[in-house]
Design an enzyme around this catalytic site. Structure first.
Site, PDB file in Angstrom:
ATOM      1  N   SER A 139      -6.516  -2.416   2.541  1.00 33.46           N
ATOM      2  CA  SER A 139      -7.064  -3.760   2.715  1.00 33.46           C
ATOM      3  C   SER A 139      -7.986  -3.888   3.923  1.00 33.46           C
ATOM      4  CB  SER A 139      -5.937  -4.788   2.812  1.00 33.46           C
ATOM      5  OG  SER A 139      -5.258  -4.669   4.041  1.00 33.46           O
ATOM      6  N   LYS A 180      -4.500  -6.897   9.822  1.00 37.09           N
ATOM      7  CA  LYS A 180      -5.594  -7.749   9.343  1.00 37.09           C
ATOM      8  C   LYS A 180      -6.485  -8.128  10.519  1.00 37.09           C
ATOM      9  CE  LYS A 180      -3.548  -8.041   5.268  1.00 37.09           C
ATOM     10  NZ  LYS A 180      -4.018  -7.257   4.143  1.00 37.09           N
TER      11      LYS A 180
END
Length: 197
Positions: free
Chosen positions: A63, A99
């Site tokens: 991701s 993230k």
């Protein structure tokens, strides 16, 4: 009879060789134990430093591509002074996720139908993002980030499950492990990561 007794008694040279062999064996065992002890102390120090000062984390998903790749090992630094653009590691459902911080508490996030992100009315220049995409999104925009929380997104917007999903939501300060400061393994990828704005 006397000849048999003479054969049982070692010569001075044999005695010296046996004494040298035993001394060598004792020295070898002592050195081995010291080495094992030093390795154990070093490993314990590494574990303590990794756990409490500079956590080391293995990237498990894609991701954060292209910035971070699966199987890379990264180093975290202090979680104080987190800013937009910083990459953070945090706990979510007994897992560690990585993230990028897009917005801080009080900021208003807007993502249009093409996946273009704006914060407080300013469109972000996201050169780090693999592509603009809405990904897994079930929240309404404009979205105001709650107090003491961060709105985070993965750099691969189509693959990342992040603050756009109510499953993850905004990240509470107490769940943050730290900022990802550098890639340490593999050595070919090693280097520091700067927060991109």
């Amino acid at each position: 009879m006397n000849d048999e007794k003479k054969m049982d008694i070692p010569t001075a040279e044999q005695f010296k060789k046996e004494l040298d062999r035993r001394r060598y064996k004792q020295k070898y065992i002592r050195t081995l134990l010291n080495t094992i002890g030093a390795v154990i102390v070093a490993a314990a120090a590494f574990v303590l430093i990794s756990a409490f000062v500079f956590p080391v984390i293995k990237v498990t998903g894609n991701s954060m591509a292209p910035t971070l790749k699966k199987e890379q090992v990264v180093l975290c630094s202090s979680c104080s002074d987190i800013k937009k653009g910083d990459i953070i590691a945090f706990y979510h459902n007994k897992k560690i996720l990585i993230k990028r911080v897009i917005a801080e508490s009080g900021d208003t996030v807007e993502i249009d139908e093409n996946g273009i992100v704006s914060v407080n009315g300013q469109t972000l220049n996201e050169s780090y993002a693999l592509l603009s995409a809405n990904g897994e999104c079930d929240i309404s925009f404009p979205y105001k980030v709650p107090d003491s929380r961060y709105f985070v997104m993965g750099d691969d917007r189509s693959a990342s499950v992040d603050s756009r999903s109510s499953e993850v939501g905004c990240i509470a300060e107490e769940n943050i492990i730290g900022k990802i400061s550098r890639i340490i393994l593999p050595l070919s990828d090693s280097g520091s990561l700067g927060g991109e704005k």
